[in-house]
Scaffold this active site. Structure first.
Site, PDB file in Angstrom:
ATOM      1  N   HIS A  49      55.249   6.727  24.976  1.00 38.28           N
ATOM      2  CA  HIS A  49      55.761   8.097  24.807  1.00 38.28           C
ATOM      3  C   HIS A  49      57.215   8.225  25.256  1.00 38.28           C
ATOM      4  O   HIS A  49      58.007   8.925  24.614  1.00 38.28           O
ATOM      5  CB  HIS A  49      54.857   9.089  25.554  1.00 38.28           C
ATOM      6  N   ASP A 107      55.758   9.764  15.158  1.00 39.02           N
ATOM      7  CA  ASP A 107      54.771   9.210  16.105  1.00 39.02           C
ATOM      8  C   ASP A 107      53.448   9.148  15.359  1.00 39.02           C
ATOM      9  O   ASP A 107      52.563   9.978  15.544  1.00 39.02           O
ATOM     10  CB  ASP A 107      54.696  10.128  17.329  1.00 39.02           C
ATOM     11  N   SER A 108      53.334   8.141  14.505  1.00 40.01           N
ATOM     12  CA  SER A 108      52.247   8.123  13.523  1.00 40.01           C
ATOM     13  C   SER A 108      51.227   7.040  13.829  1.00 40.01           C
ATOM     14  O   SER A 108      51.453   6.174  14.666  1.00 40.01           O
ATOM     15  CB  SER A 108      52.818   7.850  12.135  1.00 40.01           C
ATOM     16  N   ASP A 142      49.009   3.772  12.069  1.00 39.77           N
ATOM     17  CA  ASP A 142      49.485   2.605  11.315  1.00 39.77           C
ATOM     18  C   ASP A 142      49.793   2.984   9.851  1.00 39.77           C
ATOM     19  O   ASP A 142      49.254   3.977   9.342  1.00 39.77           O
ATOM     20  CB  ASP A 142      48.418   1.504  11.335  1.00 39.77           C
ATOM     21  N   PRO A 188      46.814   8.297   5.311  1.00 40.32           N
ATOM     22  CA  PRO A 188      47.776   9.410   5.263  1.00 40.32           C
ATOM     23  C   PRO A 188      49.107   9.095   5.918  1.00 40.32           C
ATOM     24  O   PRO A 188      50.098   9.791   5.679  1.00 40.32           O
ATOM     25  CB  PRO A 188      47.056  10.542   6.010  1.00 40.32           C
TER      26      PRO A 188
HETATM   27  N1  SAM Z   1      50.602   6.288  19.661  1.00 40.13           N
HETATM   28  C1  SAM Z   1      49.849   6.078  18.501  1.00 40.13           C
HETATM   29  C2  SAM Z   1      49.943   4.714  17.908  1.00 40.13           C
HETATM   30  O1  SAM Z   1      51.034   4.188  17.619  1.00 40.13           O
HETATM   31  O2  SAM Z   1      48.888   4.127  17.703  1.00 40.13           O
HETATM   32  C3  SAM Z   1      50.013   7.197  17.555  1.00 40.13           C
HETATM   33  C4  SAM Z   1      49.376   8.405  18.172  1.00 40.13           C
HETATM   34  S1  SAM Z   1      49.295   9.880  17.329  1.00 40.13           S
HETATM   35  C5  SAM Z   1      47.657  10.319  17.853  1.00 40.13           C
HETATM   36  C6  SAM Z   1      49.210   9.514  15.601  1.00 40.13           C
HETATM   37  C7  SAM Z   1      48.867  10.746  14.781  1.00 40.13           C
HETATM   38  O3  SAM Z   1      49.491  10.673  13.505  1.00 40.13           O
HETATM   39  C8  SAM Z   1      47.378  10.935  14.512  1.00 40.13           C
HETATM   40  O4  SAM Z   1      46.888  11.998  15.290  1.00 40.13           O
HETATM   41  C9  SAM Z   1      47.302  11.245  12.999  1.00 40.13           C
HETATM   42  O5  SAM Z   1      46.437  12.305  12.691  1.00 40.13           O
HETATM   43  C10 SAM Z   1      48.762  11.582  12.709  1.00 40.13           C
HETATM   44  N2  SAM Z   1      49.155  11.440  11.291  1.00 40.13           N
HETATM   45  C11 SAM Z   1      48.858  10.419  10.435  1.00 40.13           C
HETATM   46  N3  SAM Z   1      49.392  10.667   9.211  1.00 40.13           N
HETATM   47  C12 SAM Z   1      50.048  11.855   9.307  1.00 40.13           C
HETATM   48  C13 SAM Z   1      50.813  12.639   8.386  1.00 40.13           C
HETATM   49  N4  SAM Z   1      50.992  12.255   7.102  1.00 40.13           N
HETATM   50  N5  SAM Z   1      51.342  13.820   8.830  1.00 40.13           N
HETATM   51  C14 SAM Z   1      51.175  14.220  10.118  1.00 40.13           C
HETATM   52  N6  SAM Z   1      50.462  13.513  11.032  1.00 40.13           N
HETATM   53  C15 SAM Z   1      49.915  12.347  10.639  1.00 40.13           C
END
Ligand code: SAM
Length: 285
Positions: A66, A160-161, A163, A167
Site C-alpha cells: 500500500h 490497485d487492481s 491480476d 475484469p
Molecule cells: N493488492 C492486491 C493485489 O495486487 O493482489 C489488489 C487488491 S484490490 C482488493 C484489487 C481490486 O481490484 C479488487 O477488489 C477488484 O474487485 C478490483 N477490480 C478488478 N477489476 C476492476 C475494474 N475493472 N474496475 C475497478 N475495480 C476492479
C-alpha cells in the site's frame, strides 16, 4: 509433502511454486457478483483476504504494497491534489493517499462493493480514512469510469487492481492508458501494480511499452518485496506525462509529515533501480 486443511495454499502451477499460511480459522466466505471473497485468521500473518483463491491482503505485510502503490507516485507529481484509485477495494492505498495533506480529493472506483464492505468489517484499520471528507467511494468499472472522465480531472491515478485477467485485464491495455493520459493534468502521474519481476517480466516490459505508446513521456518501474504475492517480489509501474524521468521530490519525501513503516526517500530511490535482466529489456524498449 502434503498440507492439510489448516493451511491456506495458493499454487502458481505454471511456476511450480506456492505459498502457504498456517490458518487458525475461517472467518467469512461469500460469492459476490464478481468473485469469491474469503477471510481467514492466520497463525502468524493476522487476517487474510483472498479473492477467487488469490491472496490480496494480510495484516502483516500489506503496508509494503500500500505504501509503494501510493507515496512514490504522489512524491513524483509536483503538487498532487486530485487522486483517483482504481480497484483498491480493501482501502489500504486510499488511506495512504489521504496522509498527504495537499490532497483535496481522493476518489476510489472499485468494481465490487462487497470487497470494501468485507474490508470494513475485517480490516477496519485499512478503512480508517474512508470517512475522511476528502474521500469519495464509487462502485463501478474503472475502465468505463476513466473512459468517461473529462480531460485534466486528476493529478495522480493509482491502478490497485487484481491480476490482468477477467475484469482487470483492460486495466493493463494501451487504450486504458490513453484514457488515463487524457484524464490526467499536464504533470499527471499514473502508477499501476505490475506483478512479479521474476514471474511476469514480459508484463512489466509490455506495461512500460504501452504507457509510452499511450503518450506518457516517461515510464519507470518500482521494485519491492511482497512476501505473500507470487515469488515474494512485486512491482508497480509509473507513467509520467512530463519528460522528467519520473524523478521525485526527494526533499519533500525525506521530510514527509506522516509516518510510514516501509516507504522513505531512500527506499523510493532504491526501488527505481532496475535489476540487470530487466534493465536490458526496458532500455531496448
Ligand atoms: N493488492 C492486491 C493485489 O495486487 O493482489 C489488489 C487488491 S484490490 C482488493 C484489487 C481490486 O481490484 C479488487 O477488489 C477488484 O474487485 C478490483 N477490480 C478488478 N477489476 C476492476 C475494474 N475493472 N474496475 C475497478 N475495480 C476492479
Amino acid at each position: 509433502m502434503s498440507l492439510d486443511d489448516s493451511w491456506y495454499t495458493e499454487q502458481w502451477a505454471e511456476q511450480g511454486s506456492a505459498i502457504s499460511l498456517k490458518l487458525a480459522k475461517k472467518l467469512h466466505h461469500e460469492q459476490s457478483a464478481y468473485q469469491r471473497i474469503e477471510i481467514f485468521e492466520t497463525e502468524t500473518f493476522g487476517t487474510l483476504m483472498t479473492l477467487d483463491g488469490l491472496v490480496m491482503v494480510t495484516d502483516r505485510d500489506n503496508f509494503v504494497y500500500h505504501e509503494m502503490m501510493s507515496h512514490p507516485a504522489l512524491f513524483t507529481h509536483p503538487d498532487p491534489r486530485r487522486v483517483l484509485v482504481i480497484g483498491g477495494g480493501d482501502c489500504g492505498t486510499l488511506r495512504e493517499v489521504l496522509k498527504h495533506a495537499g490532497v483535496q480529493l481522493a476518489e476510489q472506483v472499485e468494481l465490487d462493493e462487497r470487497v470494501t464492505r468485507v474490508a470494513e468489517q475485517f480490516f477496519p484499520e485499512l478503512c480508517a480514512s474512508n470517512r475522511d471528507p476528502r474521500a469519495r467511494l464509487h462502485f463501478a468499472d474503472g475502465i468505463q469510469w476513466i473512459a468517461d472522465s473529462a480531460p485534466d480531472s486528476y493529478d495522480v491515478i493509482i491502478v490497485d487492481s487484481t491480476d490482468p485477467v477477467g475484469p482487470a485485464a483492460g486495466l493493463f491495455s494501451e487504450e486504458f492508458y490513453q484514457h488515463c493520459h487524457r484524464a490526467l493534468g499536464p504533470d499527471g502521474v499514473l502508477v499501476g501494480q505490475s506483478e512479479s519481476p521474476l514471474f511476469h517480466a514480459d508484463l512489466i516490459v509490455a506495461v512500460q511499452t504501452r504507457l509510452r505508446a499511450a503518450g506518457f513521456a516517461d515510464s519507470a518501474t518500482l521494485f519491492f518485496p511482497q512476501c505473500t504475492y507470487p515469488s515474494g517480489w512485486w512491482s508497480g509501474t509509473l507513467g509520467c506525462k512530463r519528460g522528467t524521468g519520473c524523478g521525485f521530490r526527494v526533499g519533500d519525501a525525506a521530510r514527509k509529515s506522516f509516518t510510514t513503516r516501509y516507504y522513505n526517500a531512500e527506499i523510493h530511490a532504491a526501488a527505481l533501480a532496475a535489476p540487470e535482466f530487466l534493465r536490458e529489456r526496458l532500455v531496448a524498449r
